[in-house]
Write an enzyme that holds these catalytic residues in place. Structure first.
Site, PDB file in Angstrom:
ATOM      1  N   GLY A  11       0.825  -1.212   0.000  1.00 45.05           N
ATOM      2  CA  GLY A  11       0.000   0.000   0.000  1.00 45.05           C
ATOM      3  C   GLY A  11       0.856   1.257   0.000  1.00 45.05           C
ATOM      4  N   GLY A  37      -3.824  -2.951  -2.131  1.00 43.40           N
ATOM      5  CA  GLY A  37      -2.402  -2.689  -2.387  1.00 43.40           C
ATOM      6  C   GLY A  37      -2.035  -3.025  -3.828  1.00 43.40           C
ATOM      7  CB  SER A  76      -6.642  -0.661   7.060  1.00 40.35           C
ATOM      8  OG  SER A  76      -7.999  -0.274   7.106  1.00 40.35           O
ATOM      9  N   GLY A 103      -1.121 -11.416  18.662  1.00 37.35           N
ATOM     10  CA  GLY A 103      -0.727 -12.765  19.090  1.00 37.35           C
ATOM     11  C   GLY A 103       0.663 -13.097  18.578  1.00 37.35           C
ATOM     12  CE  LYS A 106       0.418 -13.490  25.434  1.00 38.06           C
ATOM     13  NZ  LYS A 106      -0.083 -14.760  24.887  1.00 38.06           N
ATOM     14  CB  ALA A 115      -1.518   2.345  10.666  1.00 39.88           C
ATOM     15  CE1 TYR A 146      -9.168   2.891   8.052  1.00 35.22           C
ATOM     16  CE2 TYR A 146      -9.806   5.144   8.593  1.00 35.22           C
ATOM     17  CZ  TYR A 146      -8.834   4.215   8.287  1.00 35.22           C
ATOM     18  OH  TYR A 146      -7.514   4.612   8.216  1.00 35.22           O
ATOM     19  CB  THR A 176      -0.364  10.817   4.733  1.00 33.80           C
ATOM     20  OG1 THR A 176      -0.416  10.987   6.152  1.00 33.80           O
ATOM     21  CG2 THR A 176       1.093  10.779   4.299  1.00 33.80           C
TER      22      THR A 176
END
Ligand code: UDP
Length: 328
Positions: A11, A37, A76, A103, A106, A115, A146, A176
């Site tokens: 993306g 993307g 996203s 997960g 971790k 983001a 969203y 951006t």
């Protein structure tokens, strides 16, 4: 060599992040399912030994062999047109995708960054927006898929931070722009650039009095990188506080592109925020960061990028009518 996983790697922001990590000497693993993307954004990286790419949907279990030092979840959809076209995927990547990647972080003991977005402030009643503002979001509106996914993403990230002691960062990204912006997502800059280059009138939604504050991509990436490397774990706004109304912005683009189109007015999409400007006091104080690229310079570079596109690519920026994608 430090190893980083970037989701949404193909993306706009994801690909610029991959470039930045490569230039910092990282081993970069890019991941993307290519719904929004485009591999073109990272094709220059495929020849490198310290880059690899997984075509994977992060809403499914994510497996990455080997160590990871950093995980940045930047996958996203990110435009109002996308939210209407792929609402379930938008919710899933923010919610289920974030859970899977937390997960993984971790398991690997990796630093994790999400983001987040100015959209968590909704149509803000506080101006400029500070990180302490809780927002004004319509949960069931067109942007709700969203906004709420991103709000959930912040909550679950803080929960992993507090409950599991995971090392986390939350960046709230404001509008951006720059090279590699997606062409066909209906956002204001690709829309105006495409219209100017095709000799069409510029479509301003509403009366154009709504404001945005646009940050050039190089500045945004610098702020994100500094936040990642800092020890600050609460949400931080990264954006350019230089605010402009969309009507004035359209005029600015007409001047910049040297075209003589008119501005035409179309209905304002539902829940379109009336004002948006980041308060970046925290970023200035804690990261010593503030934008360096003014709009004139940034827009010129962006226009050069749009000019360099082929005619077929430019066609993709064609005006997107919200009604086209709005289901009854
Ligand atoms: N906008 C516009 N004409 C367009 C596309 C967008 O006037 O062709 C307006 C839109 O209504 C919004 C602003 O430009 O007020 C920024 O829209 P964008 O979709 O780029 O991002 P967001 O609303 O998420 O900030």
């Amino acid at each position: 060599m430090k190893r980083v996983l970037v989701t949404g790697a193909a993306g706009f922001l994801g690909s610029h992040l991959c470039d930045r990590f490569i230039s910092e000497g990282f081993y970069v693993i890019g991941m993307d399912n290519l719904i929004t993307g485009d591999l073109k954004n990272i094709e220059h990286l495929f020849k490198l030994e310290n880059f690899e790419f997984y075509n994977h949907d992060v809403t499914k279990f994510v497996h990455v062999p080997g160590d990871l030092d950093y995980i940045l979840h930047f996958a996203s959809p990110a435009s109002p047109i996308d939210y209407l076209k792929i609402p379930i995927q938008t919710l899933k990547v923010g919610a289920l995708g974030t859970h899977n990647l937390l997960g993984l972080a971790k398991e690997k003991n990796a630093r994790f960054m999400i983001a987040s977005t100015s959209e968590i402030y909704g149509d803000p009643l506080v101006h400029p927006q500070t990180e302490e503002y809780y927002g004004n979001v319509n949960t069931i509106g067109p942007r709700g898929v969203y906004d709420e996914a991103k709000r959930f993403q912040e909550s679950i990230t803080m929960a992993y931070h507090r409950f599991h002691g995971l090392d986390t960062r939350i960046v709230r990204i404001f509008n951006t722009y720059g090279p590699r912006m997606r062409l066909n997502d209906g956002r204001v800059i690709p829309a105006f650039m495409g219209q100017a280059l095709r000799g069409e009138d510029l479509t301003v939604f509403g009366d154009g009095s709504q404001t945005r504050s646009f940050c050039y991509v190089e500045d945004e990436i610098e702020g994100i990188y500094r936040l990642l490397m800092s020890d600050y774990t609460l949400p931080m706004n990264i954006g350019n506080p230089h605010e402009i109304s969309i009507r004035d912005f359209a005029e600015e683009i007409i001047k910049l592109t040297g075209t003589n189109q008119k501005v035409i007015y179309k209905p304002l999409p539902k829940d379109d925020p009336m004002q948006r400007q980041p308060d970046i006091s925290k970023a200035k104080e804690i990261l010593g960061w503030e934008p360096q690229v003014g709009r004139a310079e940034g827009m010129k570079k962006t226009f050069d990028y749009f000019k360099s596109l082929s005619k077929e690519e430019l066609e993709k920026t064609e005006h997107r009518d919200f009604k086209e994608v709005n289901r009854k």
